[in-house]
Design a protein around this motif. Structure first.
Motif, PDB file in Angstrom:
ATOM      1  N   VAL A  65       9.454  17.212 -12.916  1.00 10.17           N
ATOM      2  CA  VAL A  65      10.833  17.688 -12.843  1.00 10.17           C
ATOM      3  C   VAL A  65      11.015  18.569 -11.607  1.00 10.17           C
ATOM      4  O   VAL A  65      12.021  18.468 -10.888  1.00 10.17           O
ATOM      5  CB  VAL A  65      11.216  18.466 -14.121  1.00 10.17           C
ATOM      6  CG1 VAL A  65      12.593  19.120 -13.969  1.00 10.17           C
ATOM      7  CG2 VAL A  65      11.216  17.532 -15.319  1.00 10.17           C
ATOM      8  N   ASP A  66      10.033  19.428 -11.336  1.00  8.40           N
ATOM      9  CA  ASP A  66      10.092  20.284 -10.151  1.00  8.40           C
ATOM     10  C   ASP A  66      10.127  19.455  -8.875  1.00  8.40           C
ATOM     11  O   ASP A  66      10.844  19.787  -7.916  1.00  8.40           O
ATOM     12  CB  ASP A  66       8.893  21.228 -10.117  1.00  8.40           C
ATOM     13  CG  ASP A  66       8.972  22.326 -11.173  1.00  8.40           C
ATOM     14  OD1 ASP A  66      10.080  22.551 -11.710  1.00  8.40           O
ATOM     15  OD2 ASP A  66       7.929  22.948 -11.459  1.00  8.40           O
ATOM     16  N   ALA A  67       9.351  18.358  -8.867  1.00  8.09           N
ATOM     17  CA  ALA A  67       9.328  17.498  -7.683  1.00  8.09           C
ATOM     18  C   ALA A  67      10.694  16.864  -7.441  1.00  8.09           C
ATOM     19  O   ALA A  67      11.182  16.803  -6.304  1.00  8.09           O
ATOM     20  CB  ALA A  67       8.255  16.417  -7.843  1.00  8.09           C
ATOM     21  N   VAL A  68      11.327  16.405  -8.515  1.00 10.21           N
ATOM     22  CA  VAL A  68      12.669  15.829  -8.382  1.00 10.21           C
ATOM     23  C   VAL A  68      13.641  16.904  -7.909  1.00 10.21           C
ATOM     24  O   VAL A  68      14.470  16.671  -7.011  1.00 10.21           O
ATOM     25  CB  VAL A  68      13.149  15.220  -9.723  1.00 10.21           C
ATOM     26  CG1 VAL A  68      14.585  14.723  -9.597  1.00 10.21           C
ATOM     27  CG2 VAL A  68      12.233  14.076 -10.150  1.00 10.21           C
ATOM     28  N   GLY A  69      13.529  18.092  -8.489  1.00  6.75           N
ATOM     29  CA  GLY A  69      14.405  19.192  -8.111  1.00  6.75           C
ATOM     30  C   GLY A  69      14.243  19.606  -6.658  1.00  6.75           C
ATOM     31  O   GLY A  69      15.183  20.127  -6.041  1.00  6.75           O
ATOM     32  N   ALA A  70      13.056  19.380  -6.097  1.00  3.21           N
ATOM     33  CA  ALA A  70      12.787  19.725  -4.698  1.00  3.21           C
ATOM     34  C   ALA A  70      13.265  18.641  -3.740  1.00  3.21           C
ATOM     35  O   ALA A  70      13.042  18.737  -2.529  1.00  3.21           O
ATOM     36  CB  ALA A  70      11.294  19.980  -4.507  1.00  3.21           C
ATOM     37  N   GLY A  71      13.909  17.609  -4.279  1.00  2.42           N
ATOM     38  CA  GLY A  71      14.451  16.553  -3.429  1.00  2.42           C
ATOM     39  C   GLY A  71      13.545  15.359  -3.235  1.00  2.42           C
ATOM     40  O   GLY A  71      13.841  14.474  -2.423  1.00  2.42           O
ATOM     41  N   GLN A  72      12.452  15.299  -3.993  1.00  9.53           N
ATOM     42  CA  GLN A  72      11.522  14.184  -3.841  1.00  9.53           C
ATOM     43  C   GLN A  72      11.963  12.990  -4.691  1.00  9.53           C
ATOM     44  O   GLN A  72      12.704  13.131  -5.666  1.00  9.53           O
ATOM     45  CB  GLN A  72      10.097  14.612  -4.221  1.00  9.53           C
ATOM     46  CG  GLN A  72       9.509  15.647  -3.286  1.00  9.53           C
ATOM     47  CD  GLN A  72       8.048  15.911  -3.574  1.00  9.53           C
ATOM     48  OE1 GLN A  72       7.579  15.742  -4.696  1.00  9.53           O
ATOM     49  NE2 GLN A  72       7.318  16.336  -2.552  1.00  9.53           N
ATOM     50  N   ARG A  73      11.494  11.845  -4.299  1.00  9.22           N
ATOM     51  CA  ARG A  73      11.764  10.606  -5.023  1.00  9.22           C
ATOM     52  C   ARG A  73      10.571  10.333  -5.926  1.00  9.22           C
ATOM     53  O   ARG A  73       9.486   9.997  -5.459  1.00  9.22           O
ATOM     54  CB  ARG A  73      11.969   9.456  -4.033  1.00  9.22           C
ATOM     55  CG  ARG A  73      12.362   8.142  -4.668  1.00  9.22           C
ATOM     56  CD  ARG A  73      12.565   7.078  -3.595  1.00  9.22           C
ATOM     57  NE  ARG A  73      13.716   7.382  -2.739  1.00  9.22           N
ATOM     58  CZ  ARG A  73      14.048   6.679  -1.666  1.00  9.22           C
ATOM     59  NH1 ARG A  73      13.329   5.638  -1.308  1.00  9.22           N
ATOM     60  NH2 ARG A  73      15.104   7.014  -0.950  1.00  9.22           N
ATOM     61  N   VAL A  74      10.755  10.512  -7.226  1.00  8.22           N
ATOM     62  CA  VAL A  74       9.684  10.323  -8.210  1.00  8.22           C
ATOM     63  C   VAL A  74       9.900   8.998  -8.915  1.00  8.22           C
ATOM     64  O   VAL A  74      10.936   8.786  -9.556  1.00  8.22           O
ATOM     65  CB  VAL A  74       9.646  11.482  -9.228  1.00  8.22           C
ATOM     66  CG1 VAL A  74       8.577  11.222 -10.290  1.00  8.22           C
ATOM     67  CG2 VAL A  74       9.383  12.806  -8.514  1.00  8.22           C
ATOM     68  N   GLU A  92       0.841  -1.187   0.000  1.00  7.05           N
ATOM     69  CA  GLU A  92       0.000   0.000   0.000  1.00  7.05           C
ATOM     70  C   GLU A  92       0.880   1.242   0.000  1.00  7.05           C
ATOM     71  O   GLU A  92       1.186   1.802   1.057  1.00  7.05           O
ATOM     72  CB  GLU A  92      -0.937   0.006   1.209  1.00  7.05           C
ATOM     73  CG  GLU A  92      -1.944  -1.124   1.203  1.00  7.05           C
ATOM     74  CD  GLU A  92      -2.904  -1.057   2.382  1.00  7.05           C
ATOM     75  OE1 GLU A  92      -2.867  -0.033   3.115  1.00  7.05           O
ATOM     76  OE2 GLU A  92      -3.671  -2.001   2.578  1.00  7.05           O
ATOM     77  N   PRO A  93       1.317   1.693  -1.170  1.00  5.23           N
ATOM     78  CA  PRO A  93       2.163   2.890  -1.241  1.00  5.23           C
ATOM     79  C   PRO A  93       1.433   4.109  -0.684  1.00  5.23           C
ATOM     80  O   PRO A  93       0.212   4.246  -0.824  1.00  5.23           O
ATOM     81  CB  PRO A  93       2.421   3.047  -2.739  1.00  5.23           C
ATOM     82  CG  PRO A  93       2.220   1.682  -3.306  1.00  5.23           C
ATOM     83  CD  PRO A  93       1.107   1.094  -2.493  1.00  5.23           C
ATOM     84  N   THR A  94       2.182   4.999  -0.057  1.00 11.51           N
ATOM     85  CA  THR A  94       1.598   6.230   0.492  1.00 11.51           C
ATOM     86  C   THR A  94       1.891   7.438  -0.388  1.00 11.51           C
ATOM     87  O   THR A  94       1.493   8.556  -0.065  1.00 11.51           O
ATOM     88  CB  THR A  94       2.166   6.490   1.900  1.00 11.51           C
ATOM     89  OG1 THR A  94       3.601   6.596   1.826  1.00 11.51           O
ATOM     90  CG2 THR A  94       1.788   5.365   2.848  1.00 11.51           C
ATOM     91  N   ALA A  95       2.569   7.229  -1.476  1.00 13.85           N
ATOM     92  CA  ALA A  95       2.956   8.327  -2.361  1.00 13.85           C
ATOM     93  C   ALA A  95       1.738   8.935  -3.055  1.00 13.85           C
ATOM     94  O   ALA A  95       0.683   8.307  -3.188  1.00 13.85           O
ATOM     95  CB  ALA A  95       3.941   7.821  -3.422  1.00 13.85           C
ATOM     96  N   ARG A  96       1.928  10.174  -3.511  1.00 12.94           N
ATOM     97  CA  ARG A  96       0.931  10.794  -4.378  1.00 12.94           C
ATOM     98  C   ARG A  96       1.038  10.129  -5.749  1.00 12.94           C
ATOM     99  O   ARG A  96       2.125  10.069  -6.325  1.00 12.94           O
ATOM    100  CB  ARG A  96       1.202  12.296  -4.485  1.00 12.94           C
ATOM    101  CG  ARG A  96       0.286  13.042  -5.449  1.00 12.94           C
ATOM    102  CD  ARG A  96       0.454  14.550  -5.277  1.00 12.94           C
ATOM    103  NE  ARG A  96       1.804  14.994  -5.601  1.00 12.94           N
ATOM    104  CZ  ARG A  96       2.162  15.459  -6.800  1.00 12.94           C
ATOM    105  NH1 ARG A  96       1.275  15.521  -7.795  1.00 12.94           N
ATOM    106  NH2 ARG A  96       3.403  15.875  -7.006  1.00 12.94           N
ATOM    107  N   VAL A  97      -0.076   9.625  -6.272  1.00 15.75           N
ATOM    108  CA  VAL A  97      -0.078   8.914  -7.555  1.00 15.75           C
ATOM    109  C   VAL A  97      -0.725   9.805  -8.609  1.00 15.75           C
ATOM    110  O   VAL A  97      -1.853  10.289  -8.415  1.00 15.75           O
ATOM    111  CB  VAL A  97      -0.832   7.572  -7.456  1.00 15.75           C
ATOM    112  CG1 VAL A  97      -0.850   6.874  -8.821  1.00 15.75           C
ATOM    113  CG2 VAL A  97      -0.188   6.674  -6.407  1.00 15.75           C
TER     114      VAL A  97
END
Length: 282
Positions: A75-84, A54-59
């Motif tokens: 790309v912005d999410a990756v740049g903000a340090g998130q794991r996409v 049960e992933p908790t990530a935003r899908v």
């Protein structure tokens, strides 16, 4: 198992058949992701149920129709340090599936791109085809229009590497018939259907035989493997004649020599010198 990085785009290969083929690293990637971009969110939900996670990530959805508009946000999410994490319906993202646009955008932004390897229809089909696998090329889906498809196949008549194609089941018979006309009715090939699934089937034979078999109708995911052309020995005279033909068709001398040298294996400098000395070529 190496730890998955933060601030990265992770291309996650998903099973092309049984969910039991999923790796532990795939499960970890899905469970620890901040954002999961899925080609089809409903199919992704079915996958997670089969995996018992049960992933908790935003899908979010990420498919051909919204790639252009959704890429900047990812790309912005990756740049903000998130794991996409990017997943497609089956197999490896960006290999005839969504993903290439996002990969390029992240690279251009100086962001990290990595992958969780998974099952590949390309390599699986090659391995079971019985055809040479030491050298191969992947052609993916050819154009749907018959004329464009025939022209692409004509360009491959001299290709000596084993070739791998994807094709829709309802177009398979037409594709194989076109391939038989362009590459030769006796060229060896294999049709791999529903790889790694309960109804897996690999049909091997000549292109002519396979086209006749497919005319009866085919269902499921299809990968086609076709043997490369036999090597042809070209003499210096043969190479020069090919340059003459290219020049007669309007090609520039340097371009004609380069193309013929690549096709025949002739020494480019020697062929160019011979063409300069040949009145018919000039």
């Amino acid at each position: 198992m190496h730890p998955l990085p933060n601030g990265a785009l992770i291309l996650a290969g998903t099973p092309i058949g049984s969910s039991e083929d999923a790796s532990g690293t795939l499960r970890e990637a899905l469970l620890t992701a901040d954002v999961i971009a899925a080609e089809d969110t409903r199919r992704f939900q079915l996958l997670t149920k089969r995996l018992g996670i049960e992933p908790t990530a935003r899908v979010v959805s990420y498919f051909e129709g919204n790639e252009a508009s959704r890429t900047p946000d990812l790309v912005d999410a990756v740049g903000a340090g998130q794991r996409v994490v990017l997943v497609t319906d089956a197999g490896m993202p960006s290999v005839s599936d969504p993903g290439y646009r996002l990969v390029v955008a992240c690279i251009e932004a100086g962001l990290r791109v990595t992958a969780v390897p998974g099952p590949s229809a390309v390599l699986t089909a090659l391995a079971v085809s019985g055809l040479p696998v030491d050298r191969f090329c992947f052609e993916g889906f050819l154009p749907r229009k018959a004329g464009e498809r025939s022209r692409r196949l004509a360009d491959l008549t001299g290709e000596q590497r084993t070739m791998v194609f994807f094709e829709a089941p309802h177009r398979l018979a037409e594709f194989l018939a076109d391939a038989a006309r362009a590459l030769g009715a006796e060229r060896r090939a294999a049709v791999c259907r529903e790889l790694t699934k309960p109804f897996e089937e690999v049909i091997r034979g000549t292109l002519e035989d396979l086209a006749a078999w497919a005319a009866g109708g085919v269902r499921g995911e299809v990968t086609v493997v076709i043997a490369g052309a036999d090597a042809v020995e070209h003499t210096a005279a043969d190479a020069l004649e090919l340059v003459r033909q290219a020049r007669a068709g309007g090609a520039k001398l340097s371009a004609a020599v380069a193309d013929v040298a690549r096709l025949t294996g002739a020494d480019r400098k020697q062929l160019y010198a011979a063409a300069l000395a040949d009145k018919e070529t000039i």
